[in-house]
Motif scaffolding. Structure first.
Motif, PDB file in Angstrom:
ATOM      1  N   ARG A  70       4.080 -12.828  -0.778  1.00 36.58           N
ATOM      2  CA  ARG A  70       3.984 -11.701  -1.722  1.00 36.58           C
ATOM      3  C   ARG A  70       4.808 -10.513  -1.244  1.00 36.58           C
ATOM      4  NH1 ARG A  70      -1.610 -13.205  -1.915  1.00 36.58           N
ATOM      5  NH2 ARG A  70      -2.100 -14.201  -3.910  1.00 36.58           N
ATOM      6  N   MET A  71       4.834 -10.300   0.074  1.00 34.29           N
ATOM      7  CA  MET A  71       5.541  -9.145   0.619  1.00 34.29           C
ATOM      8  C   MET A  71       7.030  -9.397   0.821  1.00 34.29           C
ATOM      9  SD  MET A  71       3.479  -6.649   0.855  1.00 34.29           S
ATOM     10  CE  MET A  71       4.420  -5.546   1.911  1.00 34.29           C
ATOM     11  N   ALA A  72       7.469 -10.639   0.664  1.00 33.33           N
ATOM     12  CA  ALA A  72       8.886 -10.957   0.876  1.00 33.33           C
ATOM     13  C   ALA A  72       9.758 -10.084  -0.021  1.00 33.33           C
ATOM     14  CB  ALA A  72       9.145 -12.433   0.587  1.00 33.33           C
ATOM     15  N   GLY A  73      10.811  -9.540   0.554  1.00 28.49           N
ATOM     16  CA  GLY A  73      11.700  -8.658  -0.194  1.00 28.49           C
ATOM     17  C   GLY A  73      11.313  -7.196  -0.111  1.00 28.49           C
ATOM     18  N   PHE A  74      10.236  -6.898   0.629  1.00 27.42           N
ATOM     19  CA  PHE A  74       9.790  -5.508   0.745  1.00 27.42           C
ATOM     20  C   PHE A  74      10.845  -4.678   1.471  1.00 27.42           C
ATOM     21  CE2 PHE A  74       7.458  -2.243   3.238  1.00 27.42           C
ATOM     22  CZ  PHE A  74       6.960  -1.502   2.181  1.00 27.42           C
ATOM     23  N   MET A  75      11.389  -3.695   0.774  1.00 25.08           N
ATOM     24  CA  MET A  75      12.361  -2.741   1.308  1.00 25.08           C
ATOM     25  C   MET A  75      13.691  -3.365   1.719  1.00 25.08           C
ATOM     26  SD  MET A  75      11.068   0.298   1.112  1.00 25.08           S
ATOM     27  CE  MET A  75       9.498   1.141   0.956  1.00 25.08           C
ATOM     28  N   VAL A  76      13.892  -4.649   1.410  1.00 23.26           N
ATOM     29  CA  VAL A  76      15.171  -5.289   1.742  1.00 23.26           C
ATOM     30  C   VAL A  76      15.787  -5.832   0.451  1.00 23.26           C
ATOM     31  CG1 VAL A  76      14.328  -5.916   4.033  1.00 23.26           C
ATOM     32  CG2 VAL A  76      14.208  -7.592   2.182  1.00 23.26           C
ATOM     33  N   SER A  81      15.545 -12.027   0.759  1.00 25.07           N
ATOM     34  CA  SER A  81      14.081 -11.983   0.780  1.00 25.07           C
ATOM     35  C   SER A  81      13.452 -13.285   1.254  1.00 25.07           C
ATOM     36  CB  SER A  81      13.546 -11.638  -0.613  1.00 25.07           C
ATOM     37  OG  SER A  81      14.014 -12.585  -1.572  1.00 25.07           O
ATOM     38  N   VAL A  82      13.984 -14.419   0.802  1.00 22.52           N
ATOM     39  CA  VAL A  82      13.387 -15.729   1.084  1.00 22.52           C
ATOM     40  C   VAL A  82      14.499 -16.737   1.341  1.00 22.52           C
ATOM     41  CG1 VAL A  82      11.933 -17.601   0.205  1.00 22.52           C
ATOM     42  CG2 VAL A  82      11.386 -15.236  -0.384  1.00 22.52           C
ATOM     43  N   CYS A  83      14.217 -17.682   2.224  1.00 18.12           N
ATOM     44  CA  CYS A  83      15.155 -18.769   2.487  1.00 18.12           C
ATOM     45  C   CYS A  83      14.331 -19.943   3.007  1.00 18.12           C
ATOM     46  CB  CYS A  83      16.200 -18.334   3.517  1.00 18.12           C
ATOM     47  SG  CYS A  83      17.540 -19.516   3.814  1.00 18.12           S
ATOM     48  N   ALA A  84      14.862 -21.145   2.916  1.00 15.46           N
ATOM     49  CA  ALA A  84      14.116 -22.311   3.402  1.00 15.46           C
ATOM     50  C   ALA A  84      15.075 -23.412   3.810  1.00 15.46           C
ATOM     51  CB  ALA A  84      13.148 -22.822   2.336  1.00 15.46           C
ATOM     52  N   LEU A  85      14.611 -24.221   4.732  1.00 12.32           N
ATOM     53  CA  LEU A  85      15.312 -25.441   5.131  1.00 12.32           C
ATOM     54  C   LEU A  85      14.535 -26.607   4.544  1.00 12.32           C
ATOM     55  CD1 LEU A  85      17.245 -27.236   6.719  1.00 12.32           C
ATOM     56  CD2 LEU A  85      15.885 -26.787   8.781  1.00 12.32           C
ATOM     57  N   SER A  97      11.353 -12.510   4.670  1.00  9.93           N
ATOM     58  CA  SER A  97      11.742 -11.231   5.264  1.00  9.93           C
ATOM     59  C   SER A  97      10.520 -10.583   5.900  1.00  9.93           C
ATOM     60  CB  SER A  97      12.359 -10.312   4.208  1.00  9.93           C
ATOM     61  OG  SER A  97      11.421  -9.996   3.191  1.00  9.93           O
ATOM     62  N   GLU A  98      10.685 -10.139   7.143  1.00 11.91           N
ATOM     63  CA  GLU A  98       9.570  -9.619   7.927  1.00 11.91           C
ATOM     64  C   GLU A  98       9.394  -8.127   7.665  1.00 11.91           C
ATOM     65  OE1 GLU A  98       7.938 -10.360  12.476  1.00 11.91           O
ATOM     66  OE2 GLU A  98      10.073 -10.440  12.052  1.00 11.91           O
ATOM     67  N   VAL A  99       8.140  -7.693   7.616  1.00 13.83           N
ATOM     68  CA  VAL A  99       7.866  -6.294   7.279  1.00 13.83           C
ATOM     69  C   VAL A  99       7.213  -5.530   8.425  1.00 13.83           C
ATOM     70  CG1 VAL A  99       7.617  -6.872   4.845  1.00 13.83           C
ATOM     71  CG2 VAL A  99       5.587  -6.834   6.308  1.00 13.83           C
ATOM     72  N   GLU A 100       6.937  -6.213   9.537  1.00 14.33           N
ATOM     73  CA  GLU A 100       6.184  -5.573  10.614  1.00 14.33           C
ATOM     74  C   GLU A 100       6.878  -4.330  11.156  1.00 14.33           C
ATOM     75  OE1 GLU A 100       5.671  -8.769  13.376  1.00 14.33           O
ATOM     76  OE2 GLU A 100       3.683  -9.257  12.616  1.00 14.33           O
ATOM     77  N   MET A 101       8.206  -4.360  11.208  1.00  9.27           N
ATOM     78  CA  MET A 101       8.931  -3.242  11.819  1.00  9.27           C
ATOM     79  C   MET A 101       9.266  -2.129  10.826  1.00  9.27           C
ATOM     80  SD  MET A 101      10.854  -5.740  10.694  1.00  9.27           S
ATOM     81  CE  MET A 101      10.631  -6.802  12.115  1.00  9.27           C
ATOM     82  N   ILE A 102       8.833  -2.280   9.583  1.00  9.84           N
ATOM     83  CA  ILE A 102       9.157  -1.288   8.562  1.00  9.84           C
ATOM     84  C   ILE A 102       7.950  -0.385   8.312  1.00  9.84           C
ATOM     85  CG2 ILE A 102       9.833  -0.929   6.164  1.00  9.84           C
ATOM     86  CD1 ILE A 102      11.241  -3.640   6.269  1.00  9.84           C
ATOM     87  N   ALA A 103       8.141   0.902   8.497  1.00 15.09           N
ATOM     88  CA  ALA A 103       7.099   1.884   8.186  1.00 15.09           C
ATOM     89  C   ALA A 103       7.391   2.438   6.788  1.00 15.09           C
ATOM     90  CB  ALA A 103       7.096   3.008   9.214  1.00 15.09           C
ATOM     91  N   PRO A 104       6.641   2.019   5.776  1.00  9.34           N
ATOM     92  CA  PRO A 104       6.970   2.415   4.401  1.00  9.34           C
ATOM     93  C   PRO A 104       6.939   3.919   4.164  1.00  9.34           C
ATOM     94  CG  PRO A 104       4.807   1.378   4.515  1.00  9.34           C
ATOM     95  CD  PRO A 104       5.457   1.157   5.838  1.00  9.34           C
ATOM     96  N   SER A 105       6.170   4.649   4.976  1.00  6.91           N
ATOM     97  CA  SER A 105       6.115   6.097   4.791  1.00  6.91           C
ATOM     98  C   SER A 105       7.433   6.763   5.164  1.00  6.91           C
ATOM     99  CB  SER A 105       4.985   6.690   5.636  1.00  6.91           C
ATOM    100  OG  SER A 105       5.190   6.408   7.011  1.00  6.91           O
ATOM    101  N   ASP A 106       8.246   6.046   5.970  1.00  3.98           N
ATOM    102  CA  ASP A 106       9.516   6.617   6.417  1.00  3.98           C
ATOM    103  C   ASP A 106      10.698   6.169   5.567  1.00  3.98           C
ATOM    104  OD1 ASP A 106       8.181   7.814   8.495  1.00  3.98           O
ATOM    105  OD2 ASP A 106       8.526   6.154   9.880  1.00  3.98           O
ATOM    106  N   GLU A 107      10.464   5.240   4.633  1.00  8.51           N
ATOM    107  CA  GLU A 107      11.608   4.627   3.966  1.00  8.51           C
ATOM    108  C   GLU A 107      11.336   4.365   2.493  1.00  8.51           C
ATOM    109  OE1 GLU A 107      14.982   3.803   3.180  1.00  8.51           O
ATOM    110  OE2 GLU A 107      14.710   4.007   5.340  1.00  8.51           O
ATOM    111  N   ARG A 108      12.300   4.707   1.660  1.00  5.07           N
ATOM    112  CA  ARG A 108      12.198   4.447   0.222  1.00  5.07           C
ATOM    113  C   ARG A 108      13.458   3.765  -0.303  1.00  5.07           C
ATOM    114  NH1 ARG A 108       7.829   5.557   1.432  1.00  5.07           N
ATOM    115  NH2 ARG A 108       6.350   7.054   0.532  1.00  5.07           N
TER     116      ARG A 108
END
Length: 344
Positions: A70-76, A81-85, A97-108
């Motif tokens: 659900r979060m794939a593509g967040f801020m990117v 957003s998604v890929c597969a083998l 796409s990983e969201v752990e390193m993204i602080a949404p309050s700092d980025e729009r």
């Protein structure tokens, strides 16, 4: 006369050696069958407990997968957003796409991702299996959310130096031309200025200076879901163990390429009869991701004669009974952060 009768009575009141041997043999057989039945029941009970434990574990994994899809593509960019083998003779791999390193309050922005430096370029001839070493990045873009700090300490010196995790996944795409497809694989080395990538799936279509917009390559960190050890069925996320005893992990993706709100024939990828190639798809048209996780008990059950491999999507079936009990977890999720073509 009386002594002879007494001796006969004594013989009638006892057991012969043959009779004793028969009794011992029968009792031994009864005891063996009883113990064997108890052992079988005990093993069946153990297998049942293992199945319950596996089900509980996979529910947690399924919840994690659903949340990250659900979060794939967040801020990117949608393209990354998604890929597969996709494999037909083995388990698939999923990159989100990983969201752990993204602080949404700092980025729009919505277009976060590392860009190539001005003196670096992506070779569209880079194919699956290629390792691209020391790819130069624009250091002003490698801090994805521009919060002044990085997330991963890849060299163990106590100071994080990259938002990419060594051993983790990546997704690469041309943000300006998403129809060129996507590339995904693993990160071999990472810093704020350089990255080493091993391509496991996808290849960008050649860039046309006449038909395409100016190329804008973007690389984003990704959560890589994969089975690293088929013997033990270790389903891992970026190398971290999630659950064991996974028989198979399959992915299919559904695209709405004509923006009609319906998944038509030919827009289903990775299902039976089709193969998914991330280099052939435009992720901005991605509508849904479906996954299946097949788990087996750690031990087989000799009383279970329906222990057959469960194949889903385009996985080739494996014939034969191995006496293992299995459970299946299915999920279908719409990525909330991918803007489907034609939608508002």
């Amino acid at each position: 006369m009386s002594s002879t009768v007494a001796r006969r009575r004594d013989r009638r009141g006892g057991f012969t050696l043959i009779e004793l041997m028969l009794v011992v043999t029968v009792l031994s057989i009864v005891m063996y069958l009883t113990l064997d039945s108890l052992r079988t029941q005990q093993k069946t009970s153990l297998v049942t407990e293992q199945i319950v434990e596996v089900q509980n574990n996979v529910r947690a994994v399924s919840s994690l997968l659903e949340r990250e899809i659900r979060m794939a593509g967040f801020m990117v960019p949608d393209a990354a957003s998604v890929c597969a083998l996709d494999r037909t003779g083995g388990s698939d791999e999923l990159y989100l796409s990983e969201v752990e390193m993204i602080a949404p309050s700092d980025e729009r922005d919505g277009t976060l991702g590392a860009r190539l430096s001005s003196f670096a370029s992506w070779n569209a001839a880079n194919t699956v299996g290629t390792t691209v070493t020391g790819l130069a990045l624009d250091a002003t873009t490698t801090d994805l959310d521009d919060d002044g700090s990085y997330f991963y300490d890849n060299d163990g010196n106590g100071t994080p130096e990259a938002d990419f995790r060594v051993g983790g996944g990546f997704i690469l795409a041309d943000m300006a031309n998403p129809s060129r497809g996507a590339v995904c694989g693993t990160v071999g080395a990472a810093s704020s200025a350089l990255i080493t990538l091993t391509i496991l799936a996808g290849q960008l279509d050649p860039h046309s200076s006449n038909a395409d917009a100016p190329e804008e390559i973007v690389i984003v960190p990704a959560a890589r879901y994969s089975i690293e050890d088929a013997a033990t069925g270790r389903l891992e996320r970026n190398g971290d163990l999630l659950v064991k005893d996974v028989d198979d992990f399959q992915i299919s993706l559904f695209f709405d390429n004509d923006s009609d709100g319906v998944i038509d024939g030919g827009e289903e990828q990775g299902v039976s009869g089709t193969a998914y190639d991330p280099g052939d798809e435009d992720n901005s048209a991605l509508a849904e991701v479906r996954f299946s996780i097949v788990l087996r008990a750690e031990s087989n059950d000799p009383n279970f004669d329906s222990g057959v491999f469960r194949n889903f999507e385009n996985r080739v079936a494996v014939v034969g009974n191995d006496n293992f009990r299995r459970r299946v977890m299915l999920g279908a999720v719409r990525p909330r952060n991918v803007v489907i073509q034609g939608s508002i």
